[in-house]
Scaffold this active site. Structure first.
Site, PDB file in Angstrom:
ATOM      1  N   GLY A 129     -96.755 -91.904  -7.645  1.00  0.00           N
ATOM      2  CA  GLY A 129     -96.970 -90.637  -6.939  1.00  0.00           C
ATOM      3  C   GLY A 129     -97.245 -89.572  -7.991  1.00  0.00           C
ATOM      4  CB  ALA A 130    -100.166 -88.514  -9.758  1.00  0.00           C
ATOM      5  N   GLY A 131     -98.169 -86.518  -7.392  1.00  0.00           N
ATOM      6  CA  GLY A 131     -98.191 -85.233  -6.689  1.00  0.00           C
ATOM      7  C   GLY A 131     -97.321 -84.216  -7.415  1.00  0.00           C
ATOM      8  N   GLY A 170     -93.968 -85.903  -8.868  1.00  0.00           N
ATOM      9  CA  GLY A 170     -94.308 -86.952  -9.831  1.00  0.00           C
ATOM     10  C   GLY A 170     -94.924 -86.399 -11.101  1.00  0.00           C
ATOM     11  CG  ASP A 226    -101.401 -90.397  -6.289  1.00  0.00           C
ATOM     12  OD1 ASP A 226    -100.393 -89.665  -6.259  1.00  0.00           O
ATOM     13  OD2 ASP A 226    -102.193 -90.505  -5.318  1.00  0.00           O
ATOM     14  NE  ARG A 229     -82.882 -77.100  -3.809  1.00  0.00           N
ATOM     15  CZ  ARG A 229     -83.642 -77.983  -3.191  1.00  0.00           C
ATOM     16  NH1 ARG A 229     -83.115 -78.807  -2.298  1.00  0.00           N
ATOM     17  NH2 ARG A 229     -84.925 -78.042  -3.441  1.00  0.00           N
ATOM     18  CG  HIS A 239     -81.306 -85.490  -0.499  1.00  0.00           C
ATOM     19  ND1 HIS A 239     -80.875 -84.331  -1.083  1.00  0.00           N
ATOM     20  CD2 HIS A 239     -82.647 -85.420  -0.475  1.00  0.00           C
ATOM     21  CE1 HIS A 239     -81.923 -83.586  -1.387  1.00  0.00           C
ATOM     22  NE2 HIS A 239     -83.013 -84.234  -1.031  1.00  0.00           N
TER      23      HIS A 239
HETATM   24  N1  LIG Z   1     -85.008 -86.689  -3.045  1.00  0.00           N
HETATM   25  C1  LIG Z   1     -85.255 -85.398  -3.202  1.00  0.00           C
HETATM   26  O1  LIG Z   1     -84.357 -84.624  -3.504  1.00  0.00           O
HETATM   27  C2  LIG Z   1     -86.662 -84.887  -3.054  1.00  0.00           C
HETATM   28  C3  LIG Z   1     -87.009 -83.626  -3.544  1.00  0.00           C
HETATM   29  C4  LIG Z   1     -88.336 -83.201  -3.429  1.00  0.00           C
HETATM   30  C5  LIG Z   1     -89.283 -84.029  -2.817  1.00  0.00           C
HETATM   31  N2  LIG Z   1     -88.897 -85.223  -2.308  1.00  0.00           N
HETATM   32  C6  LIG Z   1     -89.848 -86.141  -1.676  1.00  0.00           C
HETATM   33  O2  LIG Z   1     -90.680 -86.690  -2.683  1.00  0.00           O
HETATM   34  C7  LIG Z   1     -91.932 -87.055  -2.120  1.00  0.00           C
HETATM   35  C8  LIG Z   1     -93.059 -86.458  -2.955  1.00  0.00           C
HETATM   36  O3  LIG Z   1     -93.044 -85.051  -2.874  1.00  0.00           O
HETATM   37  P1  LIG Z   1     -94.246 -84.214  -3.529  1.00  0.00           P
HETATM   38  O4  LIG Z   1     -93.935 -82.780  -3.330  1.00  0.00           O
HETATM   39  O5  LIG Z   1     -94.521 -84.725  -4.899  1.00  0.00           O
HETATM   40  O6  LIG Z   1     -95.454 -84.631  -2.545  1.00  0.00           O
HETATM   41  P2  LIG Z   1     -97.001 -84.663  -2.893  1.00  0.00           P
HETATM   42  O7  LIG Z   1     -97.709 -84.763  -1.594  1.00  0.00           O
HETATM   43  O8  LIG Z   1     -97.343 -83.556  -3.827  1.00  0.00           O
HETATM   44  O9  LIG Z   1     -97.178 -86.037  -3.702  1.00  0.00           O
HETATM   45  C9  LIG Z   1     -97.068 -87.303  -3.127  1.00  0.00           C
HETATM   46  C10 LIG Z   1     -98.090 -88.191  -3.813  1.00  0.00           C
HETATM   47  O10 LIG Z   1     -97.903 -89.539  -3.365  1.00  0.00           O
HETATM   48  C11 LIG Z   1     -99.195 -90.134  -3.362  1.00  0.00           C
HETATM   49  N3  LIG Z   1     -99.194 -91.375  -2.577  1.00  0.00           N
HETATM   50  C12 LIG Z   1     -99.233 -91.527  -1.227  1.00  0.00           C
HETATM   51  N4  LIG Z   1     -99.246 -92.833  -0.918  1.00  0.00           N
HETATM   52  C13 LIG Z   1     -99.190 -93.516  -2.085  1.00  0.00           C
HETATM   53  C14 LIG Z   1     -99.149 -94.887  -2.415  1.00  0.00           C
HETATM   54  N5  LIG Z   1     -99.182 -95.843  -1.476  1.00  0.00           N
HETATM   55  N6  LIG Z   1     -99.115 -95.234  -3.718  1.00  0.00           N
HETATM   56  C15 LIG Z   1     -99.086 -94.290  -4.680  1.00  0.00           C
HETATM   57  N7  LIG Z   1     -99.113 -92.969  -4.430  1.00  0.00           N
HETATM   58  C16 LIG Z   1     -99.161 -92.584  -3.144  1.00  0.00           C
HETATM   59  C17 LIG Z   1    -100.091 -89.041  -2.786  1.00  0.00           C
HETATM   60  O11 LIG Z   1    -101.449 -89.295  -3.070  1.00  0.00           O
HETATM   61  C18 LIG Z   1     -99.552 -87.804  -3.501  1.00  0.00           C
HETATM   62  O12 LIG Z   1    -100.230 -87.536  -4.716  1.00  0.00           O
HETATM   63  C19 LIG Z   1     -91.890 -86.579  -0.648  1.00  0.00           C
HETATM   64  O13 LIG Z   1     -91.489 -87.651   0.182  1.00  0.00           O
HETATM   65  C20 LIG Z   1     -90.809 -85.511  -0.687  1.00  0.00           C
HETATM   66  O14 LIG Z   1     -90.225 -85.321   0.584  1.00  0.00           O
HETATM   67  C21 LIG Z   1     -87.618 -85.666  -2.426  1.00  0.00           C
END
Ligand SMILES: NC(=O)c1ccc[n+]([C@@H]2O[C@H](COP(=O)([O-])OP(=O)(O)OC[C@H]3O[C@@H](n4cnc5c(N)ncnc54)[C@H](O)[C@@H]3O)[C@@H](O)[C@H]2O)c1
Length: 307
Positions: free
Chosen positions: A9-11, A14, A33, A151, A175
């Site tokens: 996940g390079a969002g 990530g 990603d 937090r 969580h």
């Molecule tokens: N546990 C925690 O405390 C916590 C905190 C923040 C975010 N999150 C969760 O983390 C996740 C990511 O958040 P974000 O803000 O980076 O979202 P984001 O949308 O910016 O990034 C998610 C990335 O996953 C990629 N992706 C989707 N399907 C994929 C696959 N099959 N293989 C590889 N990559 C894939 C997407 O292309 C996207 O780049 C979300 O589910 C969010 O709810 C959890």
């Protein structure tokens, strides 16, 4: 040999985590990603920051998994965020499919790695990752408590006008909305906050901690928090890569601890080179225990769809 961390996940979360790992000079990083060009582009951009910031970490971006082979740690941040018209169940099913595939692919190529699951709903996704990878419970851990505690610490420091470094806080349970902040175990310079704050102040900060994620979503409007989540994940990565034996609140698979048989829940754990090296049991009051069990039940309900 330089350690290797894979971040799937390079969002927002990530890519920021990859940046933090490189800047901390902790490991080489492979960023995966599904979107073509994005991990490659962000990876190259991060490599080009190395000469200025003085890090040599190799950052590789890819749409496949071959480059992830032999990783020490795999962090799963891949997944969808909730969109208008999508129910929680839709998200659960969609992210469950993604996390399952990611855990299978990465687990096969890095059979000795430790997995850190970030994707929401995190405690349920940790269960999916453990099942799909076949990894033992010591090597699958969820990130949630470190963020929730950070937090809580921030709000305590803001309220009292003290350094965040003076604050410690414990948040247990799932969580989600049912997380269980523990004021009794939350301290400022070693003093429990119950000694130096009123019940009204504490309950206001506890409520703000519970809604910490939603508060940021409401401000950003598109997307959710990622600076603090990536920092919290970095602390876990560092504790394991450096075998620090650090006690942190993380989601671990309980097999009898806290009276819970077979469910992920946020509890204090000792993180080291072997992953979750110990679940630390603390005594909960009747109210705290009831809140903890309620939160475990909420996680179980989500997991039932993947049994
Ligand atoms: N546990 C925690 O405390 C916590 C905190 C923040 C975010 N999150 C969760 O983390 C996740 C990511 O958040 P974000 O803000 O980076 O979202 P984001 O949308 O910016 O990034 C998610 C990335 O996953 C990629 N992706 C989707 N399907 C994929 C696959 N099959 N293989 C590889 N990559 C894939 C997407 O292309 C996207 O780049 C979300 O589910 C969010 O709810 C959890």
């Amino acid at each position: 040999m330089q350690k290797r961390v894979t971040v799937v996940g390079a969002g927002h979360v990530g890519a920021t985590l990859v940046q933090r790992i490189a800047e901390a000079r902790l490991a080489d990083v492979v960023m995966v990603d599904v979107v073509e060009g994005v991990p490659q582009g962000k990876g190259l951009d991060l490599l080009e920051a190395g000469p200025v910031l003085g890090y040599d970490s190799k950052v590789t971006g890819t749409n496949g998994y071959d480059e992830t082979a032999g990783s020490d740690i795999i962090v799963i941040t891949a997944g969808l965020a909730r969109k208008p018209g999508m129910s929680r169940d839709d998200l659960l099913a969609a992210n469950g499919d993604i996390v399952k595939k990611v855990a299978q692919e990465t687990g096969r190529l890095s059979p000795n790695a430790i997995m850190i699951v970030v994707t929401n709903p995190m405690d349920v996704m940790a269960y999916v990752a453990m099942r799909a990878s076949g990894f033992p419970r010591e090597r699958v851990v969820g990130m949630g408590g470190v963020l929730d505690s950070a937090r809580f610490r921030t709000f305590i420091a803001m309220e009292l006008g003290v350094s965040v470094e003076n604050t410690h806080a414990f948040v247990l349970g799932g969580h989600g909305d049912s997380m269980v902040p523990l004021p009794r175990y939350s301290t400022v310079a070693g003093i429990p906050i119950t000694e130096i704050m009123s019940a009204e102040q504490i309950s206001r900060l506890v409520e703000r901690t519970r809604n910490g994620g939603a508060e940021i979503v409401a401000l950003l409007k598109t997307g959710s928090a990622y600076y603090a989540p990536s920092a919290a994940t970095l602390e876990m990565v560092e504790a394991m890569l450096l075998d620090k034996k650090k006690i942190l609140p993380c989601s671990a698979y309980l097999e009898g601890e806290y009276g819970v048989q077979g469910a992920f829940a946020g509890v204090p754990v000792k993180l080291g080179a072997k992953g979750v090296e110990q679940v630390v049991e603390i005594t909960l009051s009747a109210d705290e225990n009831a809140a903890f069990m309620k939160s475990v039940d909420a996680v179980r309900a989500g997991c039932a769809k993947f049994m």
